[in-house]
Design an enzyme around this catalytic site. Sequence first.
Site, PDB file in Angstrom:
ATOM      1  N   ASN A 120      -3.278   3.214  -3.915  1.00 39.51           N
ATOM      2  CA  ASN A 120      -4.215   3.376  -5.033  1.00 39.51           C
ATOM      3  C   ASN A 120      -5.068   4.625  -4.845  1.00 39.51           C
ATOM      4  O   ASN A 120      -5.581   4.889  -3.761  1.00 39.51           O
ATOM      5  CB  ASN A 120      -5.144   2.165  -5.119  1.00 39.51           C
ATOM      6  CG  ASN A 120      -4.425   0.867  -4.891  1.00 39.51           C
ATOM      7  OD1 ASN A 120      -3.590   0.462  -5.670  1.00 39.51           O
ATOM      8  ND2 ASN A 120      -4.739   0.209  -3.786  1.00 39.51           N
ATOM      9  N   HIS A 132       2.038   7.635   5.281  1.00 39.24           N
ATOM     10  CA  HIS A 132       2.813   7.376   4.070  1.00 39.24           C
ATOM     11  C   HIS A 132       1.899   7.215   2.862  1.00 39.24           C
ATOM     12  O   HIS A 132       2.107   7.859   1.819  1.00 39.24           O
ATOM     13  CB  HIS A 132       3.662   6.116   4.264  1.00 39.24           C
ATOM     14  CG  HIS A 132       4.495   5.748   3.087  1.00 39.24           C
ATOM     15  ND1 HIS A 132       5.819   6.112   2.960  1.00 39.24           N
ATOM     16  CD2 HIS A 132       4.209   5.041   1.963  1.00 39.24           C
ATOM     17  CE1 HIS A 132       6.295   5.655   1.820  1.00 39.24           C
ATOM     18  NE2 HIS A 132       5.340   4.995   1.193  1.00 39.24           N
ATOM     19  N   GLU A 133       0.901   6.369   2.986  1.00 33.94           N
ATOM     20  CA  GLU A 133       0.034   6.115   1.834  1.00 33.94           C
ATOM     21  C   GLU A 133      -0.812   7.341   1.499  1.00 33.94           C
ATOM     22  O   GLU A 133      -1.052   7.623   0.325  1.00 33.94           O
ATOM     23  CB  GLU A 133      -0.855   4.898   2.089  1.00 33.94           C
ATOM     24  CG  GLU A 133      -0.104   3.625   2.470  1.00 33.94           C
ATOM     25  CD  GLU A 133       1.008   3.246   1.497  1.00 33.94           C
ATOM     26  OE1 GLU A 133       0.912   3.567   0.298  1.00 33.94           O
ATOM     27  OE2 GLU A 133       1.991   2.628   1.945  1.00 33.94           O
ATOM     28  N   HIS A 158       1.223   9.845  -0.429  1.00 30.96           N
ATOM     29  CA  HIS A 158       1.409   9.446  -1.828  1.00 30.96           C
ATOM     30  C   HIS A 158       0.382  10.093  -2.755  1.00 30.96           C
ATOM     31  O   HIS A 158       0.592  10.130  -3.967  1.00 30.96           O
ATOM     32  CB  HIS A 158       1.295   7.925  -1.961  1.00 30.96           C
ATOM     33  CG  HIS A 158       2.591   7.193  -1.927  1.00 30.96           C
ATOM     34  ND1 HIS A 158       3.701   7.589  -2.636  1.00 30.96           N
ATOM     35  CD2 HIS A 158       2.956   6.049  -1.273  1.00 30.96           C
ATOM     36  CE1 HIS A 158       4.689   6.732  -2.426  1.00 30.96           C
ATOM     37  NE2 HIS A 158       4.268   5.795  -1.609  1.00 30.96           N
ATOM     38  N   GLU A 207       0.633  -2.735  -8.233  1.00 32.48           N
ATOM     39  CA  GLU A 207       2.020  -2.284  -8.308  1.00 32.48           C
ATOM     40  C   GLU A 207       2.929  -3.479  -8.040  1.00 32.48           C
ATOM     41  O   GLU A 207       2.714  -4.214  -7.080  1.00 32.48           O
ATOM     42  CB  GLU A 207       2.300  -1.194  -7.265  1.00 32.48           C
ATOM     43  CG  GLU A 207       3.688  -0.593  -7.429  1.00 32.48           C
ATOM     44  CD  GLU A 207       3.969   0.545  -6.447  1.00 32.48           C
ATOM     45  OE1 GLU A 207       5.096   1.061  -6.450  1.00 32.48           O
ATOM     46  OE2 GLU A 207       3.067   0.914  -5.679  1.00 32.48           O
ATOM     47  N   GLU A 210       8.851   6.873  -3.623  1.00 32.03           N
ATOM     48  CA  GLU A 210       9.005   6.190  -2.342  1.00 32.03           C
ATOM     49  C   GLU A 210      10.004   6.883  -1.412  1.00 32.03           C
ATOM     50  O   GLU A 210       9.741   7.062  -0.228  1.00 32.03           O
ATOM     51  CB  GLU A 210       9.396   4.726  -2.558  1.00 32.03           C
ATOM     52  CG  GLU A 210       8.330   3.900  -3.266  1.00 32.03           C
ATOM     53  CD  GLU A 210       7.001   3.867  -2.523  1.00 32.03           C
ATOM     54  OE1 GLU A 210       6.937   4.287  -1.353  1.00 32.03           O
ATOM     55  OE2 GLU A 210       6.005   3.424  -3.142  1.00 32.03           O
ATOM     56  N   ALA A 253       1.174  -1.699   2.472  1.00 32.96           N
ATOM     57  CA  ALA A 253      -0.036  -1.003   2.038  1.00 32.96           C
ATOM     58  C   ALA A 253       0.196  -0.492   0.628  1.00 32.96           C
ATOM     59  O   ALA A 253       1.328  -0.500   0.120  1.00 32.96           O
ATOM     60  CB  ALA A 253      -0.371   0.155   2.983  1.00 32.96           C
ATOM     61  N   MET A 254      -0.876  -0.016   0.005  1.00 28.29           N
ATOM     62  CA  MET A 254      -0.805   0.440  -1.379  1.00 28.29           C
ATOM     63  C   MET A 254      -1.656   1.690  -1.554  1.00 28.29           C
ATOM     64  O   MET A 254      -2.805   1.729  -1.143  1.00 28.29           O
ATOM     65  CB  MET A 254      -1.276  -0.680  -2.323  1.00 28.29           C
ATOM     66  CG  MET A 254      -1.226  -0.314  -3.782  1.00 28.29           C
ATOM     67  SD  MET A 254       0.452   0.084  -4.317  1.00 28.29           S
ATOM     68  CE  MET A 254       0.101   1.286  -5.585  1.00 28.29           C
TER      69      MET A 254
END
Length: 885
Positions: free
Chosen positions: A271, A303-304, A307, A127, A326, A268-269
């Site tokens: 995925n 949060h992640e 998502h 991203e 977001e 962080a991400m």
Amino acid sequence: MRTEQPKMIYLKDYQAPEYLIDETHLTFELFEDHSLVHAQLLMRRNPARGAGLPPLVLDGQQLELLSVKLADQDLGATDYQLSDSHLTLHPASERFTVDTSVRIHPETNTALEGLYKSGGMFCTQCEAEGFRKITYYLDRPDVMSVFTTTVIAEQHRYPVLLSNGNPVGNGPQDDGRHWATWEDPFMKPAYLFALVAGDLWCVEDSFSTLSGRDVALRIYVEPENIDKCQHAMNSLKKSMRWDEEVYGREYDLDIFMIVAVNDFNMGAMENKGLNIFNSSCVLARAETATDAAHQRVEAVVAHEYFHNWSGNRVTCRDWFQLSLKEGFTVFRDAEFSADMNSRTVKRIEDVAYLRTHQFAEDAGPMAHAVRPDSFIEISNFYTLTVYEKGSEVVRMLRTLLGEAGFRKGSDLYFERHDGQAVTCDDFIKAMEDANGADLTQFKRWYSQAGTPRLEVSEHYDAAAQTYSLTLRQSCPATPDKVEKLPFVIPVELGLLDAQGTDIALRLAGEAAAGGTSRVLSVTEAEQTFTFVDVALQPLPSLLRGFSAPVKLSFPYSRDQLMFLMQHDSDGFNRWEAGQQLAVQVLQELIVQHRQGQALVLDQRLVTALGTVLADERLDQAMVAEMLSLPSEAYLTEISEVADIDAIHAAREFTRQQLADSLFDALWARYQANRELSKRTPYIAAAEHFARRSLQNIALSYLMLSGKPQVLAAALEQFDASDNMTERLTALAVLVNSPFAEEKAKALGVFAENFKDNPLVMDQWFSVQAGSSQPGALERVKALMSHPAFNLKNPNKVRALVGAFAGQNLINFHAADGSGYRFLADLVIQLNGFNPQIASRQLAPLTRWRKYDSARQALMKAELERIRACGELSSDVFEVVSKSLA
């Protein structure tokens, strides 16, 4: 020097993709000096784009094309067009396959986008547009595909091979290498792709969903960090349960994985199924992570994970819609943190951060709407406006629709758009349809930049026993637009009587009172609301819970603010009254300093804070927040022209006066809490966070006295504490004290004890970079040569350079411009290998118009020097050019 301006991308130009990718099959062959990526894409013409077979333009950057097939036919160099950024093919049918093989170099990828190496580990960050650095693809969020990924690497070096989804196979090869295949059954865009290969250990657990499915949970880290994962695992399990209970969202794969990475541009991400985290957002143990770090880990893990639905199962159509995922998810994680800890304190922390930093963004050259109209580089729009203000927009929706109505809207949104890439308008439409509401005007929050101002005046009619509030809204011009239309601003309020009790509220025309706190919806440039049956003139408590992200103006006297601090039933507004009182007092001192007068503190601030300190019924975290004066950054933000020297002098004078006047009360609180800390094992829980926060702010005030018993207490806390929260605070107060010998010894001991822990050393850097003592720039420059510092590691840059330029205002804004030159030199250097980090470090210089003319000239000159230095990345070019426009 750049000769050609990068291309501006506009929301109005959006078009659906010409082609879609139904299946993506990837094979990675990982080697030490290169990697090979083989991709097979099962594609078809997008029926939404009509008839015909236009060229297929695939995104690709920094790729060495080895072979390409179209519909199983090998293509020669004359059969396709290849540029630095695209591969163009010419399909002959509506359904076809594309096979490519490319060579890439993760081992030299310092931008940390696409596939790169962090230490001995391969990992990805795709991203927003990193996947195009892995293989040729339609690298846009509205192209969603099912992914199957096989990873092949040397078994000894990389025993763990991970990708998205569920594991479907693995095995050895004859050459000492091995393979693993992962299959993700859910359609996703390329930005959610992830791969990790390394020598990793994992902490395992499991979670039973509401429907009875068992999900395997794994957190992968390098071996030396295996003892720092339990807090993150506990946070994950709490997040999963909370999302089921509050939003009805159940996890969908058989396994959920987190991997901690030391070199990472972001926090962080998310995925799908394989979240990759900056190690600072995973690793937490009492001895090495502060309370704030524990809370951050809990929030970021949540949060992640959240998502998975608000971002993955339902994703963005295009990057202009970034706040769709977001802003919504920041709101969700904030509510989670509020439920896990103190709701009032969480709100205070979030609002203080928003008003100090996002409001400054709204007032600067990079101001943009929550859904911007254009950008050059999308990486520059991972901003506080998209995240934090976007969260406030969602919060206002919840306020206007009520909790039940908001839940109905979110349920409809997830049900209606599961598996789709959608827009902010789709989110609002679900809220409208679920509640029978018209949110047309409300959507201006997505399209208009800037922080609205809300001026409130009052009128009391004793004879009629009516009380009227007139609210006038406006919004200043921003780079995108001068004239702004009225927003929908929800204003939650109460009215207090002379005893400080909330009175029942009944608006003119209503049959009965509607409680003691209510929400007024301000939709016009000017509106008056009249309350009836008001026996005596009340005192309004306005914008309770900070119900809208606006700048509120009401002519409170200092005595009225003291009254609200003592009596307001809304915890946030009690803190807010204290902040407003402190701001008034500090601004008076700033004027005195500017005029060369002796500084004289209004004793009402001392009295008010003394009362708070003596009230043992209050949550200790709340007391700590109320004792925290408005920061220099916030005082800068609310100044028309920021006088850095006067702001620093006024705030330091006030801190000293408070320390002297309240010494006995502070000392008593400190001793009581410190003794309890010594008798109580460390627990990462709200009550314990609260006790330590009051203990530590008390110590920071007490140290200003210079008394021997306080120095002894600080040294005892530094030497004997069993947790990083107390130890780091003791180090910070020593570093900011005049006790040079003790300071030097403590810094040396700390570095020796934690030299092998990169995250703790980051805190060591930050404490020194943030010290307002003279000579800060020289200290920072010296620390850049320290063995623990690495300019190519984003965490190190943020810890040292970011702390100096963003937090140490009195030294960064030195009158000779040396801080500005230092930062500009660093941005030029970073631009060459990590443009994202370079552009983010630029932020302090972009606010050059906020300061006096001499500093303006110096800051502007450094921006112009950056612009003229040579070939700039699009990231840096966009920020610099907008700052100088």
